[in-house]
Design an enzyme around this catalytic site. Sequence first.
Site, short mmCIF file in Angstrom:
data_model
loop_
_atom_site.label_atom_id
_atom_site.label_comp_id
_atom_site.label_asym_id
_atom_site.label_seq_id
_atom_site.Cartn_x
_atom_site.Cartn_y
_atom_site.Cartn_z
N HIS A 176 0.84 -1.20 0.00
CA HIS A 176 0.00 0.00 0.00
C HIS A 176 0.87 1.25 0.00
O HIS A 176 0.68 2.16 -0.81
CB HIS A 176 -0.91 0.02 1.24
CG HIS A 176 -2.16 -0.76 1.10
ND1 HIS A 176 -2.18 -2.13 0.99
CD2 HIS A 176 -3.47 -0.37 1.07
CE1 HIS A 176 -3.44 -2.56 0.90
NE2 HIS A 176 -4.24 -1.51 0.95
N HIS A 228 0.74 -3.43 9.44
CA HIS A 228 2.18 -3.43 9.18
C HIS A 228 2.95 -2.88 10.38
O HIS A 228 2.41 -2.07 11.16
CB HIS A 228 2.52 -2.57 7.95
CG HIS A 228 2.07 -3.14 6.66
ND1 HIS A 228 2.69 -4.21 6.04
CD2 HIS A 228 1.04 -2.79 5.84
CE1 HIS A 228 2.06 -4.49 4.91
NE2 HIS A 228 1.06 -3.66 4.77
#
Length: 278
Positions: A176, A228
């Site tokens: 992303h 993350h």
Amino acid sequence: MAVDKMIWKIFLDILVLACVGVPLLVLHLLVEPYHRGYFADDESLKLPYKEQTISEAILAGVGFALIVVTVVLIEIVRDKQGKGVGEKFLSGSLISGWLWESYTAIGVFAFGAACQQMTVNSAKYVIGRLRPHFFDVCKPYTTADLNNSGYIQDFSCTNTNAAQLKDMRLSFPSAHSSFAMYTAIFFIFYVQVKGRWRGSKLLRHGIQFAVLIAAWYVGLSRVVDHMHHWSDVAVGFAVGALYGVIVFVYILKPKKYGLPGTWEITQPEILPRPVLSR
């Protein structure tokens, strides 16, 4: 002959793009990430699972839409101002120069995006780093003695959701963040080089900053959503920025668009000869 060359160029462009896109699709559908183990006392893997704020589909859709709309609008304006490349012949028909320039820029962006995604996703599958919500998703159990085992690699998950079990191993780096930063850098460079408007000194730079902040927010949301670790996002940003610069400078080649500085070779300025003393 010129028509044949243009069709051949389009065919080769699509073929090259497919050569990158198809392996990326195969990677997602068929390849299993490396099964990394864990430490029972690793606090960084014990965050709760949360739904992600920005999905892959939304990010990809907004990113490509931003580039397509920006490129088409800028090329139409440049064509109206007489700064375009002029009309082209394709299969015996005339096509507008702005259309061809838009196809070139969008195609280069798509190729760079595919290469960038292939880079980060291949790293995900090779490294297999566990996401921060690993314990919450997996709920692992093992027969090993947790007091003496230290690093645990032989374990099973209570959760039986195959998609979640695969995704929990794809933390490093953040795809992303990489795509968001790649899109932002490409957009900033494109607007800087071709989107010139004398009506306001700061309007263009304000828009560039807004896009950069949007990319920054995408990365921060990945940490907030427990998808993350911060280092995953940092490396994703770095990879995306690097690809943005390389693709724009060396593939799109901005020197032909008249960017001042070392990217453009210009004729030396002719200074007036000094008036001879009498």
